[in-house]
Design a protein around this motif. Structure first.
Motif, PDB file in Angstrom:
ATOM      1  N   ASN A   1       0.799  -1.219   0.000  1.00 46.59           N
ATOM      2  CA  ASN A   1       0.000   0.000   0.000  1.00 46.59           C
ATOM      3  C   ASN A   1       0.832   1.270   0.000  1.00 46.59           C
ATOM      4  OD1 ASN A   1       0.852  -0.084   2.701  1.00 46.59           O
ATOM      5  ND2 ASN A   1      -0.984   0.984   3.397  1.00 46.59           N
ATOM      6  N   SER A   2       2.159   1.126  -0.065  1.00 54.39           N
ATOM      7  CA  SER A   2       3.016   2.303  -0.154  1.00 54.39           C
ATOM      8  C   SER A   2       3.880   2.203  -1.396  1.00 54.39           C
ATOM      9  CB  SER A   2       3.907   2.420   1.082  1.00 54.39           C
ATOM     10  OG  SER A   2       3.135   2.633   2.236  1.00 54.39           O
TER      11      SER A   2
ATOM     12  N   PHE B   1       6.994   4.364  -3.701  1.00 60.82           N
ATOM     13  CA  PHE B   1       8.017   5.407  -3.682  1.00 60.82           C
ATOM     14  C   PHE B   1       8.599   5.571  -5.087  1.00 60.82           C
ATOM     15  CE2 PHE B   1       8.594   5.291   0.991  1.00 60.82           C
ATOM     16  CZ  PHE B   1       8.053   4.057   1.280  1.00 60.82           C
TER      17      PHE B   1
ATOM     18  N   TYR C   1      12.038   7.234  -6.883  1.00 62.77           N
ATOM     19  CA  TYR C   1      13.373   7.767  -6.650  1.00 62.77           C
ATOM     20  C   TYR C   1      14.035   8.100  -7.985  1.00 62.77           C
ATOM     21  CZ  TYR C   1      13.277   5.911  -1.848  1.00 62.77           C
ATOM     22  OH  TYR C   1      12.963   5.653  -0.538  1.00 62.77           O
TER      23      TYR C   1
ATOM     24  N   LEU D   1      14.769  10.710  -3.082  1.00 66.18           N
ATOM     25  CA  LEU D   1      13.339  10.412  -3.013  1.00 66.18           C
ATOM     26  C   LEU D   1      12.565  11.569  -3.638  1.00 66.18           C
ATOM     27  CD1 LEU D   1      10.960   8.695  -1.955  1.00 66.18           C
ATOM     28  CD2 LEU D   1      11.126  10.000   0.184  1.00 66.18           C
TER      29      LEU D   1
ATOM     30  N   TYR E   1       6.323   9.964  -2.384  1.00 64.36           N
ATOM     31  CA  TYR E   1       5.800   8.660  -2.025  1.00 64.36           C
ATOM     32  C   TYR E   1       4.317   8.744  -1.692  1.00 64.36           C
ATOM     33  CZ  TYR E   1       6.118   9.124   3.165  1.00 64.36           C
ATOM     34  OH  TYR E   1       5.967   9.481   4.486  1.00 64.36           O
TER      35      TYR E   1
ATOM     36  N   ASN F   1       0.895   6.677   0.122  1.00 63.07           N
ATOM     37  CA  ASN F   1       0.309   5.665   0.997  1.00 63.07           C
ATOM     38  C   ASN F   1      -1.160   5.531   0.624  1.00 63.07           C
ATOM     39  OD1 ASN F   1       2.500   4.867   2.554  1.00 63.07           O
ATOM     40  ND2 ASN F   1       2.156   6.441   4.097  1.00 63.07           N
ATOM     41  N   ASN F   2      -1.583   4.309   0.364  1.00 59.54           N
ATOM     42  CA  ASN F   2      -2.978   4.069  -0.021  1.00 59.54           C
ATOM     43  C   ASN F   2      -3.410   4.976  -1.181  1.00 59.54           C
ATOM     44  OD1 ASN F   2      -3.427   2.121   2.062  1.00 59.54           O
ATOM     45  ND2 ASN F   2      -3.548   3.821   3.524  1.00 59.54           N
TER      46      ASN F   2
ATOM     47  N   ASP G   1       4.231  12.852   0.539  1.00 57.13           N
ATOM     48  CA  ASP G   1       5.341  13.811   0.572  1.00 57.13           C
ATOM     49  C   ASP G   1       5.894  13.928  -0.831  1.00 57.13           C
ATOM     50  OD1 ASP G   1       8.230  14.238   2.775  1.00 57.13           O
ATOM     51  OD2 ASP G   1       7.724  15.216   0.891  1.00 57.13           O
TER      52      ASP G   1
ATOM     53  N   SER H   1       7.931  16.606  -1.587  1.00 55.20           N
ATOM     54  CA  SER H   1       8.922  17.678  -1.449  1.00 55.20           C
ATOM     55  C   SER H   1      10.176  17.430  -2.280  1.00 55.20           C
ATOM     56  CB  SER H   1       9.302  17.864   0.017  1.00 55.20           C
ATOM     57  OG  SER H   1       9.819  16.668   0.555  1.00 55.20           O
TER      58      SER H   1
END
Lengths: 114, 113
Positions: A30-31, A33, A35, A45, A48, A50-51, A56, A58
């Protein structure tokens, strides 16, 4: 399980063109990312989720970069317009539901903007 | 997230133990220590993580000092295939979902014959 799948593996495009990188996370994770890796800046990074929700962003370098996750099994990273300095290897990674478990990385997309 | 400091590079003879140090003096109580490695042209690979107790798995051991300000990753019998960049990462604890995973510059481990 096939792991995290990224496409394409290699992309060569001309400056000014739109580029879309794709990622299929591991089923049930569920996460997710994104890069970017270059010799000069290492592994950065960008964003990213979540669900399917961006948590984030940034690290996204500028407005030319955008990322979406329309559902749990697919994400895109888009660069429009692309520039030579965007040349890098872009990695996608996913993590399972439990907090602080390991992230699994894809093989990356090597982007070259000429 | 707390910052980590690692040596830029290390060498290790094949068959010997590789001990990779990491300083994380500003680590806070809810932050874990993670180790990843990246073999040339591949995506990073998870190795191990811990909070305060020493941990061991089939790949490596993680030794965390009592004050948690530093740790050591141990590859007990290094092989040529362990040549890679090793990243020590401090990662905060979130409830329910994964948290940010930020990589530093890592240690380039060269295993030699």
């Amino acid at each position: 399980d096939a792991g995290v799948i990224q496409s394409p593996r290699h992309e060569v495009t001309e400056m000014g063109q739109e580029v879309t990188l794709r990622c299929k996370p591991i089923s049930g994770h569920n996460s997710l990312f994104w890069y970017r890796q270059t010799m000069m800046r290492g592994l950065e990074l960008l964003i990213y989720f979540n669900n399917n929700v961006p948590i984030d962003d940034s690290g996204m370098p500028e407005d030319r970069f955008s990322a979406k996750m329309p559902n749990a099994s697919f994400s895109t990273l888009k660069i429009q317009p692309s520039e030579p300095r965007d040349s890098a290897v872009y990695f996608c990674a996913s993590s399972p539901r439990h907090q602080n478990t390991e992230a699994f990385f894809g093989q990356g997309t090597r982007l070259t903007v000429v | 997230d707390a910052k980590t400091t690692q040596p830029t590079s290390m060498d290790c003879a094949e068959g010997r133990a590789a001990n990779l140090p990491c300083n994380h003096s500003t680590i806070s109580g809810n932050e874990y220590v993670y180790w990843y490695r990246q073999i040339h042209s591949q995506g990073p690979q998870y190795i191990i993580h811990g909070l305060k107790n020493n941990e061991t798995n089939e790949m490596a051991s993680l030794i965390i000092t009592e004050d948690r300000k530093s740790s050591t990753l141990i590859l007990p019998h290094a092989t040529l295939r362990d040549t890679a960049v090793y990243y020590c990462i401090v990662r905060s604890l979130n409830t329910g979902t994964a948290s940010k995973l930020t990589f530093g510059t890592g240690t380039r481990l060269q295993v030699t014959l």
